[in-house]
Design a protein around this motif. Sequence first.
Motif, PDB file in Angstrom:
ATOM      1  N   LEU A  18       4.250   0.992  -5.158  1.00  0.00           N
ATOM      2  CA  LEU A  18       5.279   0.194  -5.018  1.00  0.00           C
ATOM      3  C   LEU A  18       5.637  -0.493  -3.567  1.00  0.00           C
ATOM      4  CD1 LEU A  18       8.109  -0.295  -6.387  1.00  0.00           C
ATOM      5  CD2 LEU A  18       9.090   1.566  -5.578  1.00  0.00           C
ATOM      6  N   ILE A  19       5.200   0.287  -2.793  1.00  0.00           N
ATOM      7  CA  ILE A  19       5.656  -0.175  -1.294  1.00  0.00           C
ATOM      8  C   ILE A  19       4.558  -0.831  -0.750  1.00  0.00           C
ATOM      9  CG2 ILE A  19       5.466   0.915   1.156  1.00  0.00           C
ATOM     10  CD1 ILE A  19       6.954   3.492  -0.334  1.00  0.00           C
ATOM     11  N   GLU A  20       3.063  -0.893  -0.660  1.00  0.00           N
ATOM     12  CA  GLU A  20       2.163  -1.556  -0.190  1.00  0.00           C
ATOM     13  C   GLU A  20       2.316  -2.899  -0.503  1.00  0.00           C
ATOM     14  OE1 GLU A  20      -2.357  -0.725   1.250  1.00  0.00           O
ATOM     15  OE2 GLU A  20      -1.851  -0.198  -0.958  1.00  0.00           O
ATOM     16  N   PRO A  21       2.528  -3.410  -1.931  1.00  0.00           N
ATOM     17  CA  PRO A  21       2.711  -4.966  -1.989  1.00  0.00           C
ATOM     18  C   PRO A  21       3.705  -5.724  -1.287  1.00  0.00           C
ATOM     19  CG  PRO A  21       2.306  -3.859  -3.964  1.00  0.00           C
ATOM     20  CD  PRO A  21       2.513  -2.617  -3.230  1.00  0.00           C
ATOM     21  N   GLU A  22       4.760  -4.825  -1.066  1.00  0.00           N
ATOM     22  CA  GLU A  22       5.774  -5.448  -0.246  1.00  0.00           C
ATOM     23  C   GLU A  22       5.554  -5.505   1.068  1.00  0.00           C
ATOM     24  OE1 GLU A  22       8.636  -6.614  -1.811  1.00  0.00           O
ATOM     25  OE2 GLU A  22       7.894  -5.992  -3.680  1.00  0.00           O
ATOM     26  N   VAL A  23       4.856  -4.457   1.867  1.00  0.00           N
ATOM     27  CA  VAL A  23       4.765  -4.475   3.103  1.00  0.00           C
ATOM     28  C   VAL A  23       3.668  -5.586   3.624  1.00  0.00           C
ATOM     29  CG1 VAL A  23       3.355  -2.981   4.924  1.00  0.00           C
ATOM     30  CG2 VAL A  23       5.159  -2.081   3.536  1.00  0.00           C
ATOM     31  N   ASN A  24       2.409  -5.728   2.538  1.00  0.00           N
ATOM     32  CA  ASN A  24       1.546  -6.832   2.524  1.00  0.00           C
ATOM     33  C   ASN A  24       2.433  -8.117   2.565  1.00  0.00           C
ATOM     34  OD1 ASN A  24      -0.904  -4.883   0.813  1.00  0.00           O
ATOM     35  ND2 ASN A  24      -0.371  -4.812   3.018  1.00  0.00           N
ATOM     36  N   ALA A  25       3.296  -8.407   1.801  1.00  0.00           N
ATOM     37  CA  ALA A  25       3.750  -9.579   1.394  1.00  0.00           C
ATOM     38  C   ALA A  25       4.487 -10.103   2.666  1.00  0.00           C
ATOM     39  CB  ALA A  25       4.892  -9.362   0.159  1.00  0.00           C
ATOM     40  N   LEU A  26       5.056  -9.112   3.611  1.00  0.00           N
ATOM     41  CA  LEU A  26       5.601  -9.526   4.769  1.00  0.00           C
ATOM     42  C   LEU A  26       4.588  -9.769   5.937  1.00  0.00           C
ATOM     43  CD1 LEU A  26       8.453  -6.878   4.783  1.00  0.00           C
ATOM     44  CD2 LEU A  26       8.720  -9.447   4.413  1.00  0.00           C
ATOM     45  N   GLY A  27       3.373  -9.608   5.524  1.00  0.00           N
ATOM     46  CA  GLY A  27       2.357  -9.900   6.694  1.00  0.00           C
ATOM     47  C   GLY A  27       1.667  -8.637   7.469  1.00  0.00           C
ATOM     48  N   PHE A  28       2.224  -7.323   6.872  1.00  0.00           N
ATOM     49  CA  PHE A  28       1.669  -6.290   7.699  1.00  0.00           C
ATOM     50  C   PHE A  28       0.653  -5.373   6.617  1.00  0.00           C
ATOM     51  CE2 PHE A  28       6.235  -7.157   8.753  1.00  0.00           C
ATOM     52  CZ  PHE A  28       5.943  -7.512  10.060  1.00  0.00           C
ATOM     53  N   ASP A  29       0.187  -4.531   7.574  1.00  0.00           N
ATOM     54  CA  ASP A  29      -0.525  -3.572   6.774  1.00  0.00           C
ATOM     55  C   ASP A  29      -0.047  -2.118   6.655  1.00  0.00           C
ATOM     56  OD1 ASP A  29      -2.818  -5.108   6.434  1.00  0.00           O
ATOM     57  OD2 ASP A  29      -3.955  -4.759   7.926  1.00  0.00           O
ATOM     58  N   LEU A  30      -0.262  -1.560   5.369  1.00  0.00           N
ATOM     59  CA  LEU A  30       0.445  -0.072   5.278  1.00  0.00           C
ATOM     60  C   LEU A  30      -0.580   0.687   5.952  1.00  0.00           C
ATOM     61  CD1 LEU A  30       2.583   1.523   4.034  1.00  0.00           C
ATOM     62  CD2 LEU A  30       1.241   1.641   2.147  1.00  0.00           C
ATOM     63  N   VAL A  31      -0.251   1.606   6.770  1.00  0.00           N
ATOM     64  CA  VAL A  31      -0.982   2.698   7.452  1.00  0.00           C
ATOM     65  C   VAL A  31      -0.704   3.988   6.751  1.00  0.00           C
ATOM     66  CG1 VAL A  31      -1.239   4.043   9.532  1.00  0.00           C
ATOM     67  CG2 VAL A  31      -0.973   1.575   9.598  1.00  0.00           C
ATOM     68  N   ARG A  32       0.319   4.317   6.382  1.00  0.00           N
ATOM     69  CA  ARG A  32       0.769   5.597   5.726  1.00  0.00           C
ATOM     70  C   ARG A  32       2.104   6.014   5.054  1.00  0.00           C
ATOM     71  NH1 ARG A  32       0.637  11.014   9.257  1.00  0.00           N
ATOM     72  NH2 ARG A  32       2.590  10.449   9.598  1.00  0.00           N
ATOM     73  N   ILE A  33       1.902   6.604   4.149  1.00  0.00           N
ATOM     74  CA  ILE A  33       3.245   6.808   3.313  1.00  0.00           C
ATOM     75  C   ILE A  33       3.238   8.405   3.423  1.00  0.00           C
ATOM     76  CG2 ILE A  33       4.592   6.964   1.458  1.00  0.00           C
ATOM     77  CD1 ILE A  33       3.357   4.361   0.243  1.00  0.00           C
ATOM     78  N   LYS A  34       4.307   9.026   3.698  1.00  0.00           N
ATOM     79  CA  LYS A  34       4.400  10.677   3.620  1.00  0.00           C
ATOM     80  C   LYS A  34       6.011  10.650   3.264  1.00  0.00           C
ATOM     81  CE  LYS A  34       3.482  14.319   6.495  1.00  0.00           C
ATOM     82  NZ  LYS A  34       3.019  14.936   8.035  1.00  0.00           N
ATOM     83  N   LEU A  35       6.124  11.648   2.582  1.00  0.00           N
ATOM     84  CA  LEU A  35       7.397  12.227   1.995  1.00  0.00           C
ATOM     85  C   LEU A  35       7.226  13.665   2.428  1.00  0.00           C
ATOM     86  CD1 LEU A  35       9.927  11.671   0.416  1.00  0.00           C
ATOM     87  CD2 LEU A  35       9.056  12.292  -1.671  1.00  0.00           C
ATOM     88  N   PHE A  36       8.489  13.846   3.247  1.00  0.00           N
ATOM     89  CA  PHE A  36       8.507  15.532   3.638  1.00  0.00           C
ATOM     90  C   PHE A  36       9.877  15.741   3.796  1.00  0.00           C
ATOM     91  CE2 PHE A  36       8.159  12.686   7.323  1.00  0.00           C
ATOM     92  CZ  PHE A  36       9.140  12.987   8.056  1.00  0.00           C
ATOM     93  N   GLY A  37      10.196  17.258   3.810  1.00  0.00           N
ATOM     94  CA  GLY A  37      11.433  17.906   3.823  1.00  0.00           C
ATOM     95  C   GLY A  37      11.692  18.664   2.630  1.00  0.00           C
ATOM     96  N   SER A  38      13.051  19.351   2.577  1.00  0.00           N
ATOM     97  CA  SER A  38      13.204  20.265   1.491  1.00  0.00           C
ATOM     98  C   SER A  38      14.779  20.303   1.412  1.00  0.00           C
ATOM     99  CB  SER A  38      12.664  21.562   1.825  1.00  0.00           C
ATOM    100  OG  SER A  38      13.320  22.041   2.930  1.00  0.00           O
TER     101      SER A  38
END
Length: 174
Positions: free
Chosen positions: A10-30
């Motif tokens: 979901l996220i990577e195409p949006e980041v790429n469309a803005l001209g950026f490269d995705l490095v990492r996605i992390k979901l953390f917490g509790s």
Amino acid sequence: MADIAELKALIEPEVNALGFDLVRIKLFGSGEDYTLQVMAERPETKQLVIEDCATISRRLSDVLDEADPIEEAYRLEVSSPGIDRPLTRLHDYADWAGHEAKIATTETVSGRKSFRGVLNGVEGDDIIFRDAKAGDVVIPFALVGEAKLMLTDALISATMPLSSEGADEFETEE
């Protein structure tokens, strides 16, 4: 908890469309305190400025609100990978060859699971590494659990900020 592969799709195409490269996605917490961390970079500089983070954040907020892929309440955090950046993509190991890194593997490689030394590039799907204790090691990228660059003077020189405007401007209380 949301699936990271689905979030990336979901996220990577949006980041790429803005001209950026995705490095990492992390979901953390509790509990009721979750953070969705999105690291991105400009391909040509390997950095982001604050305006870039804001642009990505606005775009992702709209997309994530519409798709609603995370059941729990969460904070969205968009950031640059920083100087001692995580190494998450195979080409990171080639891009940062010559710099010191720390790599933890998911399985034993050459009798070890933890390495610290110098990146020497990539051959195929393998990372060529000179470990301070074990010497030359070939680490299959598929076995990397976590890896990051180590903060050194050489790395600081290689990642000088895009702009140091305002860096020396500060106020003190008397």
